[in-house]
Design an enzyme around this catalytic site. Structure first.
Site, PDB file in Angstrom:
ATOM      1  N   THR A  32       0.831  -1.279  -0.005  1.00  0.00           N
ATOM      2  CA  THR A  32       0.028  -0.070   0.075  1.00  0.00           C
ATOM      3  C   THR A  32       0.924   1.226  -0.114  1.00  0.00           C
ATOM      4  OG1 THR A  32      -1.655  -1.150   1.156  1.00  0.00           O
ATOM      5  CG2 THR A  32      -1.942   1.253   1.347  1.00  0.00           C
ATOM      6  N   GLN A  38      -3.846  -6.883  -7.839  1.00  0.00           N
ATOM      7  CA  GLN A  38      -4.310  -7.554  -6.633  1.00  0.00           C
ATOM      8  C   GLN A  38      -5.718  -6.728  -6.360  1.00  0.00           C
ATOM      9  OE1 GLN A  38      -3.349  -6.892  -2.427  1.00  0.00           O
ATOM     10  NE2 GLN A  38      -2.874  -9.156  -2.521  1.00  0.00           N
ATOM     11  N   CYS A  62      -5.559  -9.241   4.082  1.00  0.00           N
ATOM     12  CA  CYS A  62      -5.513  -7.973   4.614  1.00  0.00           C
ATOM     13  C   CYS A  62      -6.187  -7.752   5.975  1.00  0.00           C
ATOM     14  CB  CYS A  62      -6.249  -6.799   3.724  1.00  0.00           C
ATOM     15  SG  CYS A  62      -6.032  -5.032   4.483  1.00  0.00           S
ATOM     16  N   LYS A  95      -3.427 -14.684  -2.011  1.00  0.00           N
ATOM     17  CA  LYS A  95      -2.616 -14.441  -0.747  1.00  0.00           C
ATOM     18  C   LYS A  95      -3.391 -14.553   0.420  1.00  0.00           C
ATOM     19  CE  LYS A  95       0.521 -10.926   0.612  1.00  0.00           C
ATOM     20  NZ  LYS A  95       0.156 -10.600   2.039  1.00  0.00           N
ATOM     21  N   GLY A 137       6.909 -13.497   5.384  1.00  0.00           N
ATOM     22  CA  GLY A 137       6.808 -13.066   6.692  1.00  0.00           C
ATOM     23  C   GLY A 137       8.543 -13.048   7.380  1.00  0.00           C
TER      24      GLY A 137
END
Length: 673
Positions: A309, A361, A396, A436, A509
């Protein structure tokens, strides 16, 4: 001498570089992730669509507006314009059809008299390790008229240097690079025809949406035959008393997920992947693509830049490509905004030719918005060089995205997700759908393995990416790579049982070094790692991964990368006053993450950890005065980020300001440029 006295979670900086053993305040990446979109508005504002599914925004009450104030929940960035605005047609040597009725000035001399002096854009060779670091960064109060009569004030226009022409013409803040006065005093715009022809395909951005398309979407007249047929099929199935709701959803919870021995018939697989008898479609003008006929994503061993973002815009993705990234994905776009013809949302799928594998996306909460969005994207950008895949955001964690049923909320709605992915796969034709995920919604209740099994063997997805944290954890705990391995093993076993070709699975991650990357790849069996925060803090991580080394990057090299990002930003946003300060804003956004990098030459042990908080430190003094710039690059003060931007973009206008996504980095209520 060691730094054993530093508290746990503090970067182990060598004592000779420490200014204080107190670690800087922890930054809230979760709050920053949800605070602002590419347009400068709050992402939670635009994500909160109404419950009627009309795509409109909820109107906030006075109390809600008050609650949302502060903590960067709605940063605004106003555009900076010239004091006197010149008509863009006149600026490019053309005739304006509006004549005297044009709301912009046609007086070139008056415009140039009011326009500030050219910015000196530095070349890579002009970046040094000693003050002032950028050669020729001094400014004076002369005007643009002086640029065309003073050959000693030479500048370089990034757009002209790259493509042989500048689309901003006289409005360009680097005008002296492509304009001159002839013997009569008239201004001539210069073009390099040979370079323009040679670089036309390599520099022209792709995936522009036409005005006609936007008009059809706004009027709800855009043709979506695949979507219409699919939604009718779902509606008819609901009304069929012989078919259960879960069966219609293409994936009941009791389907061979809990019982690995339960066989799945070829008819059921065909039904749930949208594959009907091809002979029945022979005479149909729009023959549906079978899952087996979709493009295969051969991504094993490739590095993947996560959709990010705000900061993950085209210039940043382009920078990461130069540093070794293989796969890029645009920022998350909202399905409802695409369908309402939001030009800013469509800008998220803009692609640079250097992005060799690029996807879009999307986020949404129901088939009735995500499937038509997929059909629009596939129809508009399905040709070669458009989009290579469409990713569904099922991870998200932001509250209002989650509460609307989008993002990670889909993890607890596998039936709905099955409808969405299957419908999107139909609508996209040859273009693969990827997903995702996070490990689950709540701690201790991981369910990603169930979703992944169904996605890989029933829904026909092209790739799965699993972020190793739950929605509840956000970034507060380390990623669970053991669970990622469990999921990979489960999917590979199911694929082998079914005789299916394996699809790429990426993990994610806490990847912050080449060591992190290759250790997790070898220990879990993933095909690669999607890199997010690691790339924000150190974009050169892709070089480290490619070359399997840790790069002790110098301050000069870091400045060169900042200069390259600035160049890419100007080429994308424009070289006029508005484009320069839009580039400045996104450079400061990037620096709001990059300041967190601690040079590995200052650390007592490697590899560095992404969540380690750095104490205040000074840079190295091995090259004269380079410690000044290394120290400046580590500053958490947003005013220092503005200073860095001024090295490349000239002084920031008095009317321009920057408020960081991470509020703790703002010194005072607002950082003023």
């Amino acid at each position: 001498m060691t730094s054993m006295s530093l508290p746990p979670g503090t970067a182990p900086i060598k004592r000779q570089f420490l200014l204080s053993s107190d670690a800087l305040p922890a930054v809230d990446d979760d709050a920053a992730e949800g605070s602002t979109t590419h347009t400068g508005t709050s992402r939670v504002d635009v994500a909160d669509t109404d419950t009627r599914g009309t795509g409109g925004r909820k109107k906030w009450t006075k109390a809600q507006k008050k609650e949302k104030r502060g903590a960067n929940k709605g940063r605004k960035f106003d555009k900076v314009h010239d004091q006197l605005e010149l008509c863009w047609r006149v600026a490019n040597g053309k005739i304006c059809e509006h004549g005297d009725e044009c709301r912009f000035t046609h007086d070139i001399d008056a415009y140039l008299a009011a326009k500030p002096r050219d910015i000196r854009f530095p070349s890579i060779a002009s970046i040094s390790d000693v003050p002032p670091f950028i050669i020729g960064m001094d400014e004076d109060n002369s005007t643009a008229n002086d640029n065309l009569s003073s050959p000693e004030h030479h500048t370089s226009c990034p757009s002209f240097a790259e493509s042989g022409f500048c689309r901003l013409g006289l409005k360009c803040r680097f005008l002296g690079a492509h304009a001159k006065r002839d013997a009569s005093g008239a201004i001539m715009l210069v073009e390099d025809e040979e370079k323009r022809a040679h670089t036309a395909l390599s520099t022209t951005e792709l995936n522009f949406v036409s005005a006609d398309t936007l008009k059809l979407l706004r009027s709800k007249k855009y043709p979506k035959p695949i979507t219409d047929a699919y939604l009718k099929e779902l509606e008819a199935a609901k009304e069929d008393s012989n078919v259960t709701e879960e069966d219609v959803a293409l994936g009941e919870d009791n389907l061979a997920i809990q019982d690995d021995t339960l066989p799945i018939s070829s008819e059921l697989i065909a039904k749930r992947t949208g594959n009907s008898d091809p002979s029945a479609q022979t005479d149909t003008p729009d023959v549906l693509i079978r899952v087996q006929e979709k493009r295969r994503l051969n991504w094993s061993g490739k590095s993947y830049l996560a959709p990010l973002t705000t900061v993950g815009n085209l210039p940043f993705r382009r920078l990461c490509m130069t540093l070794g990234a293989d796969i890029t994905c645009g920022e998350m776009g909202l399905a409802t905004s695409f369908l309402s013809a939001s030009a800013s949302e469509f800008s998220l799928v803009r692609r640079h030719p250097s992005e060799s594998i690029f996807g879009a996306q999307v986020a949404g909460n129901k088939p009735s918005t995500l499937v038509p969005t997929a059909e629009v994207l596939g129809r508009e950008f399905g040709d070669a060089g458009g989009i290579d895949f469409v990713d569904v955001n099922c991870g998200c964690p932001i509250d209002l995205v989650f509460k609307s049923g989008s993002g990670s909320a889909l993890l607890d709605a596998p039936a709905k997700l099955g409808k969405i992915v299957t419908g999107m796969s139909r609508a996209l034709g040859e273009i693969p759908v990827t997903i995702k995920l996070r490990t689950g919604v709540k701690d201790g209740r991981n369910n990603a393995h169930k979703v992944m099994l169904r996605a890989a063997t029933e829904w026909g997805v092209g790739c799965i990416t699993l972020h190793g944290r739950t929605r509840q954890q956000r970034y507060t705990k380390l990623a669970d790579w053991e669970y990622i391995k469990y999921c990979v093993d489960a999917v590979r076993a199911r694929e082998a049982d079914k005789g299916l070709s394996p699809i790429p699975i990426f993990g994610g991650g806490d990847c912050f070094s080449s060591h992190d990357y290759w250790t997790n790849v070898s220990s879990t069996g993933v095909d690669g790692i999607m890199i997010g925060r690691g790339a924000l803090i150190k974009p050169w991580i892709f070089t480290e991964v490619k070359e399997r080394r840790e790069w002790d990057i110098s301050s000069r090299e870091r400045l060169q990368l900042i200069g390259k990002f600035t160049e890419f930003g100007l080429s994308h946003f424009g070289t006029d006053t508005t484009g320069v300060n839009t580039t400045r804003r996104f450079l400061c956004e990037a620096l709001s993450f990059q300041y967190r990098y601690v040079p590995i030459g200052l650390l007592e042990r490697l590899p560095a950890k992404i969540n380690d908080r750095a104490p205040t430190f000074k840079g190295r003094d091995e090259l004269g005065m380079c410690f000044i710039i290394e120290t400046l690059l580590a500053s958490p003060n947003s005013q220092d980020w503005v200073k860095i931007s001024e090295m490349f973009l000239g002084p920031a206008p008095e009317s321009w300001s920057f408020t960081p996504k991470h509020k703790s980095n703002a010194h005072g209520e607002e950082s003023q440029g």
